[in-house]
Write a protein that holds these residues in place. Structure first.
Motif, PDB file in Angstrom:
ATOM      1  N   TRP A  23       0.803  -1.230   0.000  1.00  0.00           N
ATOM      2  CA  TRP A  23       0.000   0.000   0.000  1.00  0.00           C
ATOM      3  C   TRP A  23       0.827   1.268   0.000  1.00  0.00           C
ATOM      4  O   TRP A  23       0.333   2.336  -0.342  1.00  0.00           O
ATOM      5  CB  TRP A  23      -0.915   0.014   1.218  1.00  0.00           C
ATOM      6  N   THR A  24       2.057   1.204   0.407  1.00  0.00           N
ATOM      7  CA  THR A  24       2.812   2.446   0.554  1.00  0.00           C
ATOM      8  C   THR A  24       4.061   2.475  -0.309  1.00  0.00           C
ATOM      9  O   THR A  24       4.863   3.385  -0.188  1.00  0.00           O
ATOM     10  CB  THR A  24       3.242   2.629   2.026  1.00  0.00           C
ATOM     11  N   ALA A  25       4.230   1.461  -1.136  1.00  0.00           N
ATOM     12  CA  ALA A  25       5.456   1.429  -1.936  1.00  0.00           C
ATOM     13  C   ALA A  25       5.214   0.704  -3.256  1.00  0.00           C
ATOM     14  O   ALA A  25       4.279  -0.088  -3.371  1.00  0.00           O
ATOM     15  CB  ALA A  25       6.552   0.706  -1.156  1.00  0.00           C
ATOM     16  N   ILE A  26       6.065   0.998  -4.246  1.00  0.00           N
ATOM     17  CA  ILE A  26       5.986   0.251  -5.502  1.00  0.00           C
ATOM     18  C   ILE A  26       7.380  -0.262  -5.859  1.00  0.00           C
ATOM     19  O   ILE A  26       8.381   0.255  -5.368  1.00  0.00           O
ATOM     20  CB  ILE A  26       5.449   1.110  -6.679  1.00  0.00           C
ATOM     21  N   ASP A  27       7.404  -1.266  -6.725  1.00  0.00           N
ATOM     22  CA  ASP A  27       8.687  -1.748  -7.245  1.00  0.00           C
ATOM     23  C   ASP A  27       9.099  -0.763  -8.350  1.00  0.00           C
ATOM     24  O   ASP A  27       8.553  -0.781  -9.456  1.00  0.00           O
ATOM     25  CB  ASP A  27       8.518  -3.168  -7.784  1.00  0.00           C
ATOM     26  N   PHE A  28      10.075   0.095  -8.016  1.00  0.00           N
ATOM     27  CA  PHE A  28      10.410   1.152  -8.968  1.00  0.00           C
ATOM     28  C   PHE A  28      11.106   0.602 -10.212  1.00  0.00           C
ATOM     29  O   PHE A  28      10.975   1.153 -11.304  1.00  0.00           O
ATOM     30  CB  PHE A  28      11.266   2.235  -8.304  1.00  0.00           C
ATOM     31  N   GLY A  29      11.813  -0.509 -10.053  1.00  0.00           N
ATOM     32  CA  GLY A  29      12.463  -1.134 -11.214  1.00  0.00           C
ATOM     33  C   GLY A  29      11.430  -1.527 -12.256  1.00  0.00           C
ATOM     34  O   GLY A  29      11.569  -1.258 -13.453  1.00  0.00           O
ATOM     35  N   ARG A  30      10.384  -2.147 -11.770  1.00  0.00           N
ATOM     36  CA  ARG A  30       9.305  -2.583 -12.664  1.00  0.00           C
ATOM     37  C   ARG A  30       8.638  -1.369 -13.340  1.00  0.00           C
ATOM     38  O   ARG A  30       8.373  -1.370 -14.540  1.00  0.00           O
ATOM     39  CB  ARG A  30       8.284  -3.345 -11.812  1.00  0.00           C
ATOM     40  N   HIS A  31       8.419  -0.343 -12.504  1.00  0.00           N
ATOM     41  CA  HIS A  31       7.785   0.865 -13.029  1.00  0.00           C
ATOM     42  C   HIS A  31       8.643   1.487 -14.142  1.00  0.00           C
ATOM     43  O   HIS A  31       8.129   1.915 -15.173  1.00  0.00           O
ATOM     44  CB  HIS A  31       7.576   1.870 -11.894  1.00  0.00           C
ATOM     45  N   LEU A  32       9.956   1.496 -13.898  1.00  0.00           N
ATOM     46  CA  LEU A  32      10.869   2.095 -14.872  1.00  0.00           C
ATOM     47  C   LEU A  32      10.801   1.354 -16.210  1.00  0.00           C
ATOM     48  O   LEU A  32      10.808   1.973 -17.278  1.00  0.00           O
ATOM     49  CB  LEU A  32      12.289   2.041 -14.307  1.00  0.00           C
ATOM     50  N   ARG A  33      10.728   0.036 -16.134  1.00  0.00           N
ATOM     51  CA  ARG A  33      10.645  -0.753 -17.379  1.00  0.00           C
ATOM     52  C   ARG A  33       9.369  -0.406 -18.147  1.00  0.00           C
ATOM     53  O   ARG A  33       9.386  -0.271 -19.368  1.00  0.00           O
ATOM     54  CB  ARG A  33      10.698  -2.253 -17.061  1.00  0.00           C
ATOM     55  N   GLU A  34       8.281  -0.227 -17.396  1.00  0.00           N
ATOM     56  CA  GLU A  34       7.014   0.131 -18.055  1.00  0.00           C
ATOM     57  C   GLU A  34       7.129   1.487 -18.740  1.00  0.00           C
ATOM     58  O   GLU A  34       6.695   1.669 -19.878  1.00  0.00           O
ATOM     59  CB  GLU A  34       5.892   0.184 -17.017  1.00  0.00           C
ATOM     60  N   THR A  35       7.734   2.444 -18.025  1.00  0.00           N
ATOM     61  CA  THR A  35       7.899   3.793 -18.583  1.00  0.00           C
ATOM     62  C   THR A  35       8.721   3.725 -19.874  1.00  0.00           C
ATOM     63  O   THR A  35       8.363   4.347 -20.888  1.00  0.00           O
ATOM     64  CB  THR A  35       8.612   4.714 -17.562  1.00  0.00           C
ATOM     65  N   CYS A  36       9.815   2.966 -19.822  1.00  0.00           N
ATOM     66  CA  CYS A  36      10.684   2.879 -21.007  1.00  0.00           C
ATOM     67  C   CYS A  36       9.937   2.237 -22.174  1.00  0.00           C
ATOM     68  O   CYS A  36      10.075   2.673 -23.321  1.00  0.00           O
ATOM     69  CB  CYS A  36      11.945   2.080 -20.679  1.00  0.00           C
ATOM     70  N   GLY A  37       9.145   1.212 -21.879  1.00  0.00           N
ATOM     71  CA  GLY A  37       8.357   0.562 -22.934  1.00  0.00           C
ATOM     72  C   GLY A  37       7.414   1.553 -23.587  1.00  0.00           C
ATOM     73  O   GLY A  37       7.321   1.628 -24.826  1.00  0.00           O
ATOM     74  N   ALA A  38       6.732   2.355 -22.744  1.00  0.00           N
ATOM     75  CA  ALA A  38       5.763   3.321 -23.275  1.00  0.00           C
ATOM     76  C   ALA A  38       6.478   4.400 -24.092  1.00  0.00           C
ATOM     77  O   ALA A  38       5.994   4.824 -25.155  1.00  0.00           O
ATOM     78  CB  ALA A  38       4.982   3.944 -22.125  1.00  0.00           C
ATOM     79  N   LEU A  39       7.660   4.847 -23.619  1.00  0.00           N
ATOM     80  CA  LEU A  39       8.392   5.900 -24.349  1.00  0.00           C
ATOM     81  C   LEU A  39       8.912   5.380 -25.687  1.00  0.00           C
ATOM     82  O   LEU A  39       8.910   6.108 -26.687  1.00  0.00           O
ATOM     83  CB  LEU A  39       9.550   6.422 -23.494  1.00  0.00           C
TER      84      LEU A  39
END
Ligand SMILES: Cc1cc2nc3c(=O)[nH]c(=O)nc-3n(C[C@H](O)[C@H](O)[C@H](O)COP(=O)(O)O)c2cc1C
Length: 344
Positions: free
Chosen positions: A202-218
Motif C-alpha cells: 500500500w505504501t510502496a511500488i517496485d520502482f524497477g518494474r515501473h521504470l521498465r514500463e515507462t521505457c516501454g511506453a516511451l
C-alpha cells in the motif's frame, strides 16, 4: 515418618486440592482442603462422596471433559483449562492438574487434583484476542478503502488520457507530439497507482518494474526511432518519492529520446540503469546514450532542465548531475531513506 504432618501441610496449602478414591464407585472425593472449599463455595460435607463433575456446567467444554475422563480411565496425569461453576452458580476458569497416586502394587490408589483460578488471565487473553480481531477488521477496511481510492484515481487518470488523446487527434502534428508527451506524464502517474492497486503493497511500488514500463511506453511514443535498454533492480520505493521520481525518470528519458530519436539514421540506443549503491544505500538512476559518438551534449540537453524536473528533484532531496564517469550521461542520486521499506 508419620502421615499427619503431610495431611496438615495439604490442609494448610493455599492451592485448592482434593483427593478422590477410584476404588469406590464413580471415583468420589474423599478429602478436600480449605482452599478448595473457599474457591468453590461448597461445605466439606456437601462434596465428600461426590464425583468432581458437579463443578462443570453448561459452559464447560465437553471435549476437555472427555480428555480428563480418558486420562483418569488410563490412570495417567492430565492438565487442562476448563470453565467451572461455584456453589452460587458463578463461573471461574480452572487450570486443573490431576495426578494418579500409585501404590506398591502399581495401581492408582488415589487421584489428587490441584485447581488454579486463572479467570483474570483468561479474561485478559480474551480481551486481547477481541481487540486484535477488531484491529484486523479495521485494517482490512482501511486497506479496502485505499484500494478503492487507487482504483478511482487510476480510472480518473485513464479518463484524462482519453480526453487528451481526443484533443490530440484534432490538432496539427507538432501539437499532437506535445499532447502525447503530456499524456505520457499522466500515464506515469496511472502506472504507479496501478501497481499500488494490484500488488497489495500500500505504501510502496517496485520502482524497477515501473521504470521498465515507462521505457516501454516511451519507446512506443518515439515510434522505435530509439531503442531503450533498461537494467533495473527490483527496488521498493516509498510512494512519497515514487510519483516525483517516476516523473523525473520519464522527463530524463524522454529528453534523450527527443535528442537521439530525431534525425539519426540508425536507431540510437539509450541506456537506463537503476541500482542501489551498496556502501551508502543511495539509489542511482543513470540515463544516457549507449554509444557516445560525436554528440555535443550538456546537462541542459540531457535533463531538459525544465521547471518540472528542477522542482521534483528538489522536492525529494535528490541530486542531478552529468555522470563524471560517462560525460554524456545524466545521473540522478536519490536518498536511501525512500528505499528502506520492507516487503509486506
Ligand atoms: C482428583 C480429581 C479432581 C478433579 N477435579 C475436577 C475439577 O476441579 N473440575 C472439573 O470439572 N472436573 C474435575 N475432575 C474430573 C471429573 O471428576 C470428571 O472426571 C470429568 O468432569 C469428566 O466427567 P464425566 O465422567 O461425567 O465424563 C476431577 C477428577 C479427579 C479424579
Amino acid at each position: 515418618m508419620e502421615a499427619w504432618p503431610f495431611v496438615a501441610v495439604v490442609q494448610a496449602s493455599h492451592t485448592p486440592t482434593e483427593l478422590t478414591d477410584p476404588q469406590q464407585p464413580d471415583n468420589p472425593i474423599v478429602f478436600a482442603n480449605e482452599a478448595f472449599l473457599q474457591l468453590t463455595g461448597y461445605g466439606h460435607d456437601e462434596i465428600v462422596g461426590r464425583n468432581c463433575r458437579f463443578l462443570s456446567g453448561p459452559g464447560t467444554d465437553c471435549e476437555v471433559s472427555d480428555q480428563v475422563r480418558t486420562a483418569i480411565e488410563q490412570g495417567r496425569p492430565v492438565s487442562v483449562r476448563l470453565l467451572n461453576y461455584r456453589r452460587d452458580g458463578s463461573s471461574f476458569w480452572n487450570q486443573l492438574h490431576i495426578s494418579p497416586i500409585i501404590d506398591e502394587a502399581g495401581i492408582a490408589a488415589y487421584f489428587v487434583g490441584y485447581q488454579h483460578d486463572i479467570t483474570r488471565q483468561v479474561e485478559a487473553e480474551q480481551a486481547l484476542q477481541q481487540a486484535r480481531r477488531e484491529l484486523e477488521a479495521r485494517l482490512a477496511e482501511r486497506e479496502r478503502l485505499i484500494l478503492e481510492i487507487h482504483h478511482r484515481v487510476r480510472n480518473n487518470l485513464q479518463t484524462i488520457i482519453a480526453l487528451l488523446n481526443l484533443e490530440a487527434r484534432r490538432g496539427a502534428p507538432p501539437l499532437r507530439r506535445q499532447f502525447a508527451l503530456i499524456t505520457q506524464r499522466v500515464r506515469v502517474l496511472g502506472s504507479i497507482h496501478e501497481q499500488l492497486e494490484n500488488f497489495g503493497q500500500w505504501t510502496a511500488i517496485d520502482f524497477g518494474r515501473h521504470l521498465r514500463e515507462t521505457c516501454g511506453a516511451l519507446a512506443v511514443l518515439f515510434e522505435d526511432s530509439v531503442a531503450i535498454a533498461v537494467e533495473a533492480e527490483p527496488l521498493l520505493c516509498d510512494i512519497q518519492a515514487a510519483v516525483p521520481l517516476g516523473l523525473i525518470a520519464n522527463e530524463l528519458i524522454a529528453a534523450q529520446c527527443r535528442h537521439f530519436g530525431n534525425g539519426t539514421a540508425e536507431p540510437a540506443t539509450i541506456r537506463v540503469v537503476l541500482r542501489r549503491r551498496q556502501e551508502t544505500g543511495v539509489v542511482e538512476l543513470t540515463v544516457g546514450p549507449a554509444a557516445t559518438g560525436q554528440i555535443s551534449w550538456s546537462i541542459d540537453d540531457a535533463s531538459q532542465t525544465s521547471d518540472i524536473v528542477d522542482v521534483l528533484v528538489e522536492q525529494i532531496g535528490a541530486d542531478l548531475a552529468l555522470d563524471p564517469d560517462a560525460g554524456l550521461t545524466v545521473r540522478l542520486t536519490v536518498p536511501a531513506d525512500y528505499f528502506a521499506i520492507e516487503p509486506d
